[in-house]
Motif scaffolding. Structure first.
Motif, mmCIF file in Angstrom:
data_model
loop_
_atom_site.group_PDB
_atom_site.id
_atom_site.type_symbol
_atom_site.label_atom_id
_atom_site.label_comp_id
_atom_site.label_asym_id
_atom_site.label_seq_id
_atom_site.Cartn_x
_atom_site.Cartn_y
_atom_site.Cartn_z
ATOM 1 N N UNK A 22 0.829 -1.194 0.000
ATOM 2 C CA UNK A 22 0.000 0.000 0.000
ATOM 3 C C UNK A 22 0.867 1.248 0.000
ATOM 4 N N UNK A 23 0.431 2.303 -0.683
ATOM 5 C CA UNK A 23 1.169 3.571 -0.643
ATOM 6 C C UNK A 23 1.278 4.091 0.788
ATOM 7 N N UNK A 24 2.385 4.746 1.074
ATOM 8 C CA UNK A 24 2.609 5.300 2.414
ATOM 9 C C UNK A 24 3.519 6.502 2.344
ATOM 10 N N UNK A 25 4.190 6.785 3.451
ATOM 11 C CA UNK A 25 4.983 8.021 3.510
ATOM 12 C C UNK A 25 6.322 7.916 2.792
ATOM 13 N N UNK A 26 6.704 6.682 2.297
ATOM 14 C CA UNK A 26 7.910 6.571 1.474
ATOM 15 C C UNK A 26 7.743 5.531 0.354
ATOM 16 N N UNK A 27 6.479 5.229 0.003
ATOM 17 C CA UNK A 27 6.179 4.334 -1.119
ATOM 18 C C UNK A 27 4.914 4.821 -1.796
ATOM 19 N N UNK A 28 4.987 5.036 -3.131
ATOM 20 C CA UNK A 28 3.842 5.612 -3.841
ATOM 21 C C UNK A 28 2.956 4.563 -4.510
ATOM 22 N N UNK A 29 3.216 3.281 -4.254
ATOM 23 C CA UNK A 29 2.466 2.202 -4.887
ATOM 24 C C UNK A 29 3.276 1.497 -5.961
ATOM 25 N N UNK A 30 4.299 2.180 -6.496
ATOM 26 C CA UNK A 30 5.210 1.578 -7.469
ATOM 27 C C UNK A 30 6.661 1.778 -7.038
ATOM 28 N N UNK A 31 6.972 3.000 -6.604
ATOM 29 C CA UNK A 31 8.356 3.329 -6.259
ATOM 30 C C UNK A 31 8.475 3.861 -4.829
ATOM 31 N N UNK A 32 9.639 3.591 -4.241
ATOM 32 C CA UNK A 32 9.973 4.165 -2.955
ATOM 33 C C UNK A 32 10.543 5.567 -3.157
ATOM 34 N N UNK A 33 10.470 6.391 -2.114
ATOM 35 C CA UNK A 33 11.000 7.745 -2.215
ATOM 36 C C UNK A 33 11.459 8.209 -0.837
ATOM 37 N N UNK A 34 12.246 9.278 -0.818
ATOM 38 C CA UNK A 34 12.728 9.872 0.422
ATOM 39 C C UNK A 34 11.742 10.928 0.890
ATOM 40 N N UNK A 35 11.105 10.755 2.043
ATOM 41 C CA UNK A 35 10.156 11.764 2.528
ATOM 42 C C UNK A 35 10.809 13.139 2.640
ATOM 43 N N UNK A 36 10.137 14.136 2.107
ATOM 44 C CA UNK A 36 10.652 15.497 2.150
ATOM 45 C C UNK A 36 12.058 15.576 1.562
ATOM 46 N N UNK A 37 12.331 14.685 0.607
ATOM 47 C CA UNK A 37 13.671 14.622 0.039
ATOM 48 C C UNK A 37 13.696 14.922 -1.437
ATOM 49 N N UNK A 38 14.830 14.595 -2.048
ATOM 50 C CA UNK A 38 15.067 14.892 -3.461
ATOM 51 C C UNK A 38 15.265 13.579 -4.205
ATOM 52 N N UNK A 39 14.544 13.345 -5.315
ATOM 53 C CA UNK A 39 14.734 12.110 -6.075
ATOM 54 C C UNK A 39 16.090 12.101 -6.771
ATOM 55 N N UNK A 40 16.580 10.926 -7.170
ATOM 56 C CA UNK A 40 17.869 10.865 -7.857
ATOM 57 C C UNK A 40 17.834 11.638 -9.169
ATOM 58 N N UNK A 41 18.999 12.058 -9.617
ATOM 59 C CA UNK A 41 19.112 12.839 -10.843
ATOM 60 C C UNK A 41 18.576 12.066 -12.038
ATOM 61 N N UNK A 42 18.112 12.794 -13.039
ATOM 62 C CA UNK A 42 17.567 12.147 -14.233
ATOM 63 C C UNK A 42 18.673 11.821 -15.234
ATOM 64 N N UNK A 43 18.288 11.209 -16.354
ATOM 65 C CA UNK A 43 19.256 10.745 -17.344
ATOM 66 C C UNK A 43 20.027 11.912 -17.955
ATOM 67 N N UNK A 44 19.357 13.036 -18.149
ATOM 68 C CA UNK A 44 20.017 14.212 -18.713
ATOM 69 C C UNK A 44 21.131 14.710 -17.790
ATOM 70 N N UNK A 45 20.840 14.754 -16.484
ATOM 71 C CA UNK A 45 21.856 15.157 -15.523
ATOM 72 C C UNK A 45 23.015 14.162 -15.492
ATOM 73 N N UNK A 46 22.684 12.888 -15.595
ATOM 74 C CA UNK A 46 23.716 11.853 -15.610
ATOM 75 C C UNK A 46 24.677 12.068 -16.773
ATOM 76 N N UNK A 47 24.133 12.335 -17.957
ATOM 77 C CA UNK A 47 24.976 12.560 -19.137
ATOM 78 C C UNK A 47 25.797 13.840 -18.991
ATOM 79 N N UNK A 48 25.209 14.868 -18.414
ATOM 80 C CA UNK A 48 25.928 16.126 -18.186
ATOM 81 C C UNK A 48 27.143 15.883 -17.296
ATOM 82 N N UNK A 49 26.935 15.078 -16.238
ATOM 83 C CA UNK A 49 28.058 14.768 -15.353
ATOM 84 C C UNK A 49 29.092 13.896 -16.060
ATOM 85 N N UNK A 50 28.659 12.842 -16.742
ATOM 86 C CA UNK A 50 29.591 11.901 -17.342
ATOM 87 C C UNK A 50 30.516 12.559 -18.368
#
Length: 343
Positions: A22-50
């Motif tokens: 069930x969805x909760x304070x760190x699971x949206x029903x499909x993915x886990x997340x950091x409460x009041x946090x920042x999701x990991x960088x996207x593919x564009x950011x990854x390429x910019x860094x690499x």
């Protein structure tokens, strides 16, 4: 890996193959997340860094003066002996138990054997020299922390209990079906022998084995609580304004030893939400009310841009700035042993 499988792994999945809940304070029903946090960088950011051209050149070999350490068979009572095997892999011996964290013996932290981050020093303890392993703590499923080939060998040789956050039990079980795996959520506890309690603690990170399953398994820190001591182990985490560390200190009061990551932090714009730098690690040490700390996650796999020895150097600067004795928080090398014994 075939081209077809590789292409499929780059596409995000709409279903979670590892966990249903069930969805909760760190699971949206499909993915886990950091409460009041920042999701990991996207593919564009990854390429910019690499392609930023700022990656330092590491030597091919960075041998440890402590290589070849032979662990004790067991450590009893209030004594604690922690042997650094490499990167985030430790043998924690206390209260009659032998516990491994994030065991990785493979040459590369990668889904393929011929490419990806390669070790610049071998594991400091041969797998054949390990004592009988009672339990393995898996913090999350990144390749520098979860090594399936290694787990197969450890399960065949020791049949340990594997404790890991939600979803990783299914992931590991597909490849190691005979493994004795226990999965739990943040805030849960599980019992080990001799009155030892394992606490599953929140940390600010993420998990993935490919681009298609990002955040579909949970990540965590662990507290090992015995009748005599409390040990806090973090495999990976961002500082996240110190939120999780304050909560851990409120929950546990203080720690005898904290095992904290200090490396893989540059560039900060990309890494700050997933990996602490040495200054943040020192602040974490203070927030946790730890008596001592071991710094890891540096000097074995080149994962990010900073020079190989910079984490250890910057840790000393941060400790001096904070007025903390340098021996209270060591930048551990593979094979180095920390013990609370007084000889």
């Amino acid at each position: 890996m075939s081209i077809k499988r590789l292409a499929k792994s780059l596409l995000p999945s709409a279903k979670n193959p590892y966990y249903k809940g069930k969805p909760g304070d760190h699971f949206d029903g499909v993915r886990f997340f950091n409460p009041d946090g920042v999701p990991p960088a996207n593919f564009s950011d990854l390429m910019k860094w690499q392609f930023n051209g700022q990656r330092s050149k590491w030597p091919k070999n960075f041998p440890s003066p402590f290589h070849g350490t032979k662990p004790e068979v067991a450590v009893s009572g209030k004594d604690i002996r922690i042997t650094h095997i490499g990167h985030a892999t430790f043998l924690i011996q206390t209260n009659g138990l032998n516990i491994l964290t994030d065991p990785v013996w493979s040459d590369r932290a990668s889904p393929i054997a011929f490419a990806g981050p390669k070790r610049v020093n071998p594991p400091a303890v041969e797998m054949a020299d390990l004592p009988e392993i009672d339990a393995i703590l898996l913090t999350h499923n990144h390749y520098d922390h979860l090594d399936i080939k290694c787990l197969k060998r450890l399960v065949a040789a020791h049949n340990p209990k594997i404790l890991t956050p939600l979803g990783n039990d299914v992931l590991v079980g597909k490849s190691v079906p005979q493994a004795d795996i226990v999965a739990a959520d943040w805030g849960d506890t599980r019992q080990l022998p001799n009155g030892t309690v394992i606490h599953f603690e929140p940390c600010h990170h993420w998990g993935a084995r490919s681009m298609s399953d990002r955040r579909m398994t949970l990540w965590c820190a662990f507290t090992i609580e015995t009748p005599h001591a409390k040990i806090h182990h973090i495999g990976d985490t961002g500082f996240h304004r110190g939120i999780n560390f304050r909560k851990s200190a409120e929950k546990h009061g203080a720690f005898d030893i904290a095992i904290l990551p200090i490396g893989a932090y540059e560039p900060r714009w990309f890494m700050q939400h997933q990996h602490m730098n040495p200054d943040e690690a020192v602040e974490t040490f203070k927030l946790l009310n730890a008596k001592a700390a071991i710094g890891h996650h540096w000097g074995t796999f080149q994962l990010t841009d900073e020079p190989l020895e910079e984490p250890a150097e910057k840790l000393q600067i941060a400790l001096a700035k904070a007025g903390i004795h340098p021996e209270a928080f060591i930048a551990s090398r593979p094979g180095q042993v920390w013990s609370n014994r007084r000889t």
